[in-house]
Design a protein around this motif. Structure first.
Motif: not given
Length: 368
Positions: A327-337, A301-314
């Motif tokens: 620098g700093y970054a915070e990413i969040e992944i919401t996963i169904n399944g 998965i990447g920062p946007e949904a794709t044709n392969e999967t609707p999952l992405y990281y925010k």
């Protein structure tokens, strides 16, 4: 000759002597010429041809004289006009190599290249989730077993057998109902803790291999806070799978990888949220999908949904760029399944100064 000369007057009083000699006709009838010469007297000399006398009255040129004295140097004349450019010379021999200059500033990261060839087969994945129990079919009855050990209490019908020492006069079943989720009585999940006046706190789950989680009964969630300072080494060339460069997924989950797998496979799970805090140097993350995350079951998965999967990281925050020193970054992944745990990270572009450190993870599982 006497007759000829009698016709010419010899008196100096009658004819004035000219200043220069000149030829004159002596006798027109005879066609002869004479040359009159100045001197102490008047005298005519006979010549054969008047044309010769008239043609060169100055006489024949004399011989070449001796070389004269060298004259004085004259004044230098003005410079002459600029001449035409000369022909190009022959190419000279190549000179020695010059000294090496200072290292220039690092250029900007280039555009994404074309898609590469299919890579090698990946490593074997984690063991799959245990399947449901199959249909039970009663087997044949086995042979009788051998006699058991002698029971010391079998002949004492009036004496009670010993009981498990759970507490002061508190039966074991009552103790389990009174203290669910403590260290001595782990439950299957936070959903199994039901009691009046229960508060959000840390409880123990998984009776087979107990571990603690933060139970929130209002949000109906069980969370793991995993502190770490995992600093993976980037590959020698681009792009890079961190697992191939020695990234340890067990350290990434602070030695709680099996706990994450346990919570992600519980019945009644609706979804899970995975937050990751990252420290970075000279490395862009979410920009142009430079960072991609591989979940369980090889899901990328990447920062946007794709044709392969609707999952992405925010992306909650990200000031990581190729020009930033820190620098700093915070990413969040919401996963169904059941797609946790994370198994690998994929980074497209980086340089020799690039660095990233995973500082903390928070994984929350929500149930109904």
């Amino acid at each position: 000759m006497a007759a000829e000369s009698s016709t010419v007057s010899t008196s100096s009083q009658e004819a004035q002597i000219p200043d220069e000699s000149q030829p004159q006709k002596i006798s027109a009838e005879l066609g002869q010429c004479g040359l009159r010469i100045t001197g102490p007297g008047l005298k005519w000399e006979k010549v054969d041809d008047c044309s010769t006398a008239y043609a060169d009255p100055t006489g024949k040129p004399g011989g070449q004289g001796s070389q004269g004295l060298k004259g004085k140097q004259s004044i230098q004349g003005p410079p002459g006009l600029k001449g035409e450019p000369g022909l190009s010379g022959v190419l000279g021999v190549q000179g020695p190599r010059g000294l090496e200059g200072e290292k220039g500033d690092e250029g900007p990261i280039g555009e994404d290249g074309s898609e590469g060839e299919k890579g090698d087969r990946g490593y074997t994945g984690f063991k799959g989730v245990k399947g449901d129990q199959g249909a039970s079919i009663a087997g044949l009855q086995g042979p009788p077993g051998s006699p058991g050990p002698y029971n010391f209490y079998s002949h004492l019908s009036h004496v009670e057998s010993p009981k498990n020492d759970v507490g002061n006069d508190v039966p074991e079943s009552e103790a389990r109902n009174r203290f669910p989720g403590d260290q001595k009585n782990p439950v299957k999940s936070c959903a199994n803790i039901e009691a009046d006046g229960i508060t959000d706190a840390e409880y123990y789950v998984n009776p087979e291999s107990k571990f603690s989680v933060e139970c929130n009964f209002i949000k109906q969630s069980a969370c793991l806070n995993l502190k770490n300072n995992e600093e993976p080494k980037l590959c020698d060339r681009k792009p890079c799978w961190l697992f191939k460069s020695g990234f340890d997924i067990v350290n990434f989950y602070n030695d709680q990888l099996q706990d994450v797998k346990y919570l992600s496979t519980l019945k009644g799970l609706t979804h899970s949220v995975h937050k990751i805090s990252i420290f970075c140097k000279y490395l862009r993350l979410s920009e142009k999908s430079n960072l991609q995350i591989q979940l369980y079951h090889m899901l990328l998965i990447g920062p946007e949904a794709t044709n392969e999967t609707p999952l992405y990281y925010k992306v909650n925050s990200d000031d990581c760029t190729s020009e930033n020193h820190e620098g700093y970054a915070e990413i969040e992944i919401t996963i169904n399944g059941p797609f946790l745990p994370i198994t690998d990270f994929y980074i497209k572009d980086f340089n020799k100064e690039s660095k990233l450190i995973f500082e903390s993870n928070e994984v929350c599982f929500y149930y109904k």
